[in-house]
Design a protein around this motif. Sequence first.
Motif, PDB file in Angstrom:
ATOM      1  N   GLY A  50       0.769  -1.162   0.143  1.00 14.45           N
ATOM      2  CA  GLY A  50      -0.062  -0.049  -0.066  1.00 14.45           C
ATOM      3  C   GLY A  50       1.003   1.328  -0.114  1.00 14.45           C
ATOM      4  N   THR A 151      -9.294  -4.772  -2.448  1.00 16.32           N
ATOM      5  CA  THR A 151      -8.501  -4.260  -1.630  1.00 16.32           C
ATOM      6  C   THR A 151      -8.462  -2.653  -1.726  1.00 16.32           C
ATOM      7  N   LYS A 152      -9.043  -2.170  -2.795  1.00 13.50           N
ATOM      8  CA  LYS A 152      -9.120  -0.751  -3.029  1.00 13.50           C
ATOM      9  C   LYS A 152     -10.429  -0.231  -3.039  1.00 13.50           C
ATOM     10  N   LYS A 153     -11.318  -1.073  -2.235  1.00 13.91           N
ATOM     11  CA  LYS A 153     -12.809  -0.922  -1.947  1.00 13.91           C
ATOM     12  C   LYS A 153     -13.604  -0.697  -3.307  1.00 13.91           C
ATOM     13  N   TYR A 187     -17.241  -3.491  -0.324  1.00 15.89           N
ATOM     14  CA  TYR A 187     -17.555  -2.103  -0.787  1.00 15.89           C
ATOM     15  C   TYR A 187     -18.408  -2.364  -1.812  1.00 15.89           C
ATOM     16  N   SER A 190     -15.865   2.361  -4.023  1.00 14.33           N
ATOM     17  CA  SER A 190     -15.455   3.825  -3.349  1.00 14.33           C
ATOM     18  C   SER A 190     -15.403   5.081  -4.468  1.00 14.33           C
ATOM     19  N   ASN A 192     -14.264   7.233  -7.871  1.00 17.91           N
ATOM     20  CA  ASN A 192     -13.238   7.361  -8.829  1.00 17.91           C
ATOM     21  C   ASN A 192     -11.928   6.948  -8.079  1.00 17.91           C
ATOM     22  N   ASP A 193     -11.226   6.392  -8.760  1.00 18.80           N
ATOM     23  CA  ASP A 193      -9.663   6.117  -8.129  1.00 18.80           C
ATOM     24  C   ASP A 193      -8.984   7.417  -7.851  1.00 18.80           C
ATOM     25  N   LEU A 194      -8.760   7.796  -6.864  1.00 20.69           N
ATOM     26  CA  LEU A 194      -8.140   9.324  -6.740  1.00 20.69           C
ATOM     27  C   LEU A 194      -6.706   9.249  -7.207  1.00 20.69           C
ATOM     28  N   ILE A 241     -19.076   8.429  -8.325  1.00 21.17           N
ATOM     29  CA  ILE A 241     -19.818   7.904  -9.417  1.00 21.17           C
ATOM     30  C   ILE A 241     -20.605   6.678  -9.132  1.00 21.17           C
ATOM     31  N   GLU A 272     -21.462  14.295 -11.430  1.00 22.38           N
ATOM     32  CA  GLU A 272     -21.507  13.526 -12.751  1.00 22.38           C
ATOM     33  C   GLU A 272     -22.730  12.281 -12.741  1.00 22.38           C
ATOM     34  N   PHE A 379      -5.834  13.339   0.486  1.00 19.25           N
ATOM     35  CA  PHE A 379      -6.303  11.933   0.495  1.00 19.25           C
ATOM     36  C   PHE A 379      -4.845  11.095   0.215  1.00 19.25           C
ATOM     37  N   ARG A 382      -2.907  11.084   2.908  1.00 19.14           N
ATOM     38  CA  ARG A 382      -3.455  10.254   3.986  1.00 19.14           C
ATOM     39  C   ARG A 382      -3.863  11.578   5.208  1.00 19.14           C
ATOM     40  N   LYS A 385      -9.702  11.451   4.863  1.00 18.02           N
ATOM     41  CA  LYS A 385     -10.528  10.482   4.181  1.00 18.02           C
ATOM     42  C   LYS A 385     -11.991  11.185   4.254  1.00 18.02           C
ATOM     43  N   LEU A 386     -13.034  10.303   3.546  1.00 15.41           N
ATOM     44  CA  LEU A 386     -14.397  10.853   3.725  1.00 15.41           C
ATOM     45  C   LEU A 386     -14.781  10.849   4.891  1.00 15.41           C
TER      46      LEU A 386
HETATM   47  C1  LIG Z   1     -12.541  10.002 -14.982  1.00 16.79           C
HETATM   48  C2  LIG Z   1     -13.828   9.883 -14.513  1.00 16.79           C
HETATM   49  C3  LIG Z   1     -13.923  10.574 -13.166  1.00 16.79           C
HETATM   50  C4  LIG Z   1     -15.281  10.542 -12.500  1.00 16.79           C
HETATM   51  C5  LIG Z   1     -15.727  11.569 -11.341  1.00 16.79           C
HETATM   52  C6  LIG Z   1     -15.834  10.401 -10.075  1.00 16.79           C
HETATM   53  C7  LIG Z   1     -15.932  11.174  -8.887  1.00 16.79           C
HETATM   54  C8  LIG Z   1     -15.913  10.249  -7.692  1.00 16.79           C
HETATM   55  O1  LIG Z   1     -16.207   9.094  -7.817  1.00 16.79           O
HETATM   56  S1  LIG Z   1     -15.727  11.326  -6.460  1.00 16.79           S
HETATM   57  C9  LIG Z   1     -15.521  10.075  -5.054  1.00 16.79           C
HETATM   58  C10 LIG Z   1     -14.080   9.645  -4.999  1.00 16.79           C
HETATM   59  N1  LIG Z   1     -13.726   8.735  -3.804  1.00 16.79           N
HETATM   60  C11 LIG Z   1     -13.288   9.031  -2.667  1.00 16.79           C
HETATM   61  O2  LIG Z   1     -13.145  10.160  -2.310  1.00 16.79           O
HETATM   62  C12 LIG Z   1     -13.235   8.037  -1.634  1.00 16.79           C
HETATM   63  C13 LIG Z   1     -11.592   7.957  -1.070  1.00 16.79           C
HETATM   64  N2  LIG Z   1     -11.757   7.012  -0.296  1.00 16.79           N
HETATM   65  C14 LIG Z   1     -11.761   6.943   1.077  1.00 16.79           C
HETATM   66  O3  LIG Z   1     -12.455   7.982   1.637  1.00 16.79           O
HETATM   67  C15 LIG Z   1     -11.745   5.972   2.112  1.00 16.79           C
HETATM   68  O4  LIG Z   1     -10.783   4.990   1.633  1.00 16.79           O
HETATM   69  C16 LIG Z   1     -13.024   5.025   2.132  1.00 16.79           C
HETATM   70  C17 LIG Z   1     -14.012   5.733   3.047  1.00 16.79           C
HETATM   71  C18 LIG Z   1     -13.869   4.611   0.906  1.00 16.79           C
HETATM   72  C19 LIG Z   1     -12.708   3.639   2.949  1.00 16.79           C
HETATM   73  O5  LIG Z   1     -12.188   3.848   3.925  1.00 16.79           O
HETATM   74  P1  LIG Z   1     -11.361   2.549   4.992  1.00 16.79           P
HETATM   75  O6  LIG Z   1     -12.426   1.470   5.054  1.00 16.79           O
HETATM   76  O7  LIG Z   1     -10.549   3.138   5.913  1.00 16.79           O
HETATM   77  O8  LIG Z   1     -10.466   1.920   3.949  1.00 16.79           O
HETATM   78  P2  LIG Z   1      -9.155   2.390   3.317  1.00 16.79           P
HETATM   79  O9  LIG Z   1      -9.098   4.080   3.085  1.00 16.79           O
HETATM   80  O10 LIG Z   1      -7.945   2.031   4.129  1.00 16.79           O
HETATM   81  O11 LIG Z   1      -9.043   1.870   1.873  1.00 16.79           O
HETATM   82  C20 LIG Z   1      -8.436   0.782   1.418  1.00 16.79           C
HETATM   83  C21 LIG Z   1      -7.620   0.935   0.151  1.00 16.79           C
HETATM   84  O12 LIG Z   1      -8.323   1.246  -0.632  1.00 16.79           O
HETATM   85  C22 LIG Z   1      -7.907   2.651  -1.183  1.00 16.79           C
HETATM   86  N3  LIG Z   1      -8.931   3.641  -1.697  1.00 16.79           N
HETATM   87  C23 LIG Z   1     -10.037   3.373  -1.131  1.00 16.79           C
HETATM   88  N4  LIG Z   1     -11.106   4.345  -1.850  1.00 16.79           N
HETATM   89  C24 LIG Z   1      -9.958   4.891  -2.851  1.00 16.79           C
HETATM   90  C25 LIG Z   1     -10.259   5.723  -3.921  1.00 16.79           C
HETATM   91  N5  LIG Z   1     -11.510   6.315  -4.290  1.00 16.79           N
HETATM   92  N6  LIG Z   1      -9.218   6.005  -4.629  1.00 16.79           N
HETATM   93  C26 LIG Z   1      -8.029   5.483  -4.651  1.00 16.79           C
HETATM   94  N7  LIG Z   1      -7.823   4.648  -3.574  1.00 16.79           N
HETATM   95  C27 LIG Z   1      -8.737   4.303  -2.668  1.00 16.79           C
HETATM   96  C28 LIG Z   1      -7.130   3.003   0.055  1.00 16.79           C
HETATM   97  O13 LIG Z   1      -6.081   4.146  -0.444  1.00 16.79           O
HETATM   98  C29 LIG Z   1      -6.478   1.935   0.551  1.00 16.79           C
HETATM   99  O14 LIG Z   1      -5.419   1.587  -0.234  1.00 16.79           O
HETATM  100  P3  LIG Z   1      -4.004   1.292   0.587  1.00 16.79           P
HETATM  101  O15 LIG Z   1      -3.478   2.354   1.256  1.00 16.79           O
HETATM  102  O16 LIG Z   1      -3.216   0.882  -0.778  1.00 16.79           O
HETATM  103  O17 LIG Z   1      -4.328   0.006   1.474  1.00 16.79           O
END
Ligand SMILES: CCCCC/C=C/C(=O)SCCNC(=O)CCNC(=O)[C@H](O)C(C)(C)COP(=O)(O)OP(=O)(O)OC[C@H]1O[C@@H](n2cnc3c(N)ncnc32)[C@H](O)[C@@H]1OP(=O)(O)O
Length: 386
Positions: A50, A151-153, A187, A190, A192-194, A241, A272, A379, A382, A385-386
């Motif tokens: 990670g 693992t990335k939700k 999940y 979660s 869009n992958d940020l 999304i 969107e 994000f 770190r 988070k949401l």
């Molecule tokens: C090109 C088209 C674009 C379209 C526009 C779309 C817009 C959207 O979708 S906006 C929404 C974006 N999503 C987020 O802001 C969610 C961000 N994630 C979080 O806040 C949290 O991860 C959580 C609340 C979803 C879950 O929290 P928790 O249970 O504590 O788990 P972790 O944070 O430890 O997550 C595990 C693992 O997964 C990775 N991850 C989760 N969500 C995302 C994400 N949206 N993008 C990238 N990575 C994500 C997180 O980083 C962890 O990874 P490792 O640290 O490598 O273990």
Amino acid sequence: MAYHLPNCSSLQVISFPVVQLHLNRTAMRASQKDFENAMNQVKLLKKDPGNEVKLKLYSLYKQATEGPCNMPKPGVFDLINKAKWDAWNALGSLPKETARQNYVDLVSSLSSSLESSSQVEPGTDRKSTGYETLMVTSEDGITKIMLNRPTKKNALNVEMYHEIMHALKAASKDDSAITVLTGNGDYYSSGNDLTNFTDIPPGGVEEKAKNGAILLREFVGCFIDFPKPLIAVVNGPAVGISVTLLGLFDAVYASDRATFHTPFSHLGQSPEGCSSYTFPKIMSPAKATEMLVFGKKLTAGEACAQGLVTEVFPDSTFQKEVWTRLKAFAKLPPNAMRISKEIIRNREKEKLHAVNAEECSVLQGRWLSDECMNAVVNFLSRKSKL
Ligand SMILES: CCCCC/C=C/C(=O)SCCNC(=O)CCNC(=O)[C@H](O)C(C)(C)COP(=O)(O)OP(=O)(O)OC[C@H]1O[C@@H](n2cnc3c(N)ncnc32)[C@H](O)[C@@H]1OP(=O)(O)O
């Protein structure tokens, strides 16, 4: 140092320089042997530890070999280097020897926790489906598209956007009667992958935003045009999304563990998935504003009361009840279902495509804003988070 590798996950983006730096070091000191062994062990890890851990490894490595951070702070748009700089700088004046010891200890704990893991890496059966990020199956008249990055939700990376489009196009032509989208793991998705924001092309952030808008428009267009009944089986929390798209589904079944969250303002972004049009129609403008503007998270029960979700099931019986029902639906005459969907949806199609185009254009601008960039940096490093 190359920080961006085409088509690589963010994990590789960060881990690569760490490994390369390790290989370049030859200076020998008293505990240098352990340190070098640890560097080699990092390369042998079978499971990705990670980004957070990799940033820690990077910072300890830099501190152990170069001492306190002496580099100028990278700009706010240089997301990866800024995250790395932040991690290194946070170590302050930690002595080199301590950093080296901490690095060795960290690698040792990783080796035991990750190497011995008997958990099968999700996606190992991907060869059977040909997809990297999805599991797609077709049986009992149902094509099931399962998001498969637990693992990335189930965050949607660029590859997943393309694979979902591909799977939808294939499902529209196969002999199944209905199509289902669901998530693997705890999940639904979660959103869009940020880390999609970190791979900046040579044309810079403007080109990145433009490409993102093109991809998003095409992606949402596939849902607008999908010809068969499309059902969401929302097995857990849904974000961004993955929530907005639900307005384009024909039925949405949710576990009572699911939540529905669109934190666009928190992320400096805007709605969107045609939600700026579908949500006010489904749930009233004020309720849509609470979700899309103020980021209010709904429980499954609340989402059902607002009309976004068709029915909620107890998590303990969710899969059994939903799939029994879907199998019965899939036995109905497929042409009749297709034609009935068409008559319900077709008069809205043109409008939905226009809304989609407008939303993508607005988002393209939002992605270039400081508000959005700061949210993504926070994000990735770190801080939030949401
Ligand atoms: C090109 C088209 C674009 C379209 C526009 C779309 C817009 C959207 O979708 S906006 C929404 C974006 N999503 C987020 O802001 C969610 C961000 N994630 C979080 O806040 C949290 O991860 C959580 C609340 C979803 C879950 O929290 P928790 O249970 O504590 O788990 P972790 O944070 O430890 O997550 C595990 C693992 O997964 C990775 N991850 C989760 N969500 C995302 C994400 N949206 N993008 C990238 N990575 C994500 C997180 O980083 C962890 O990874 P490792 O640290 O490598 O273990």
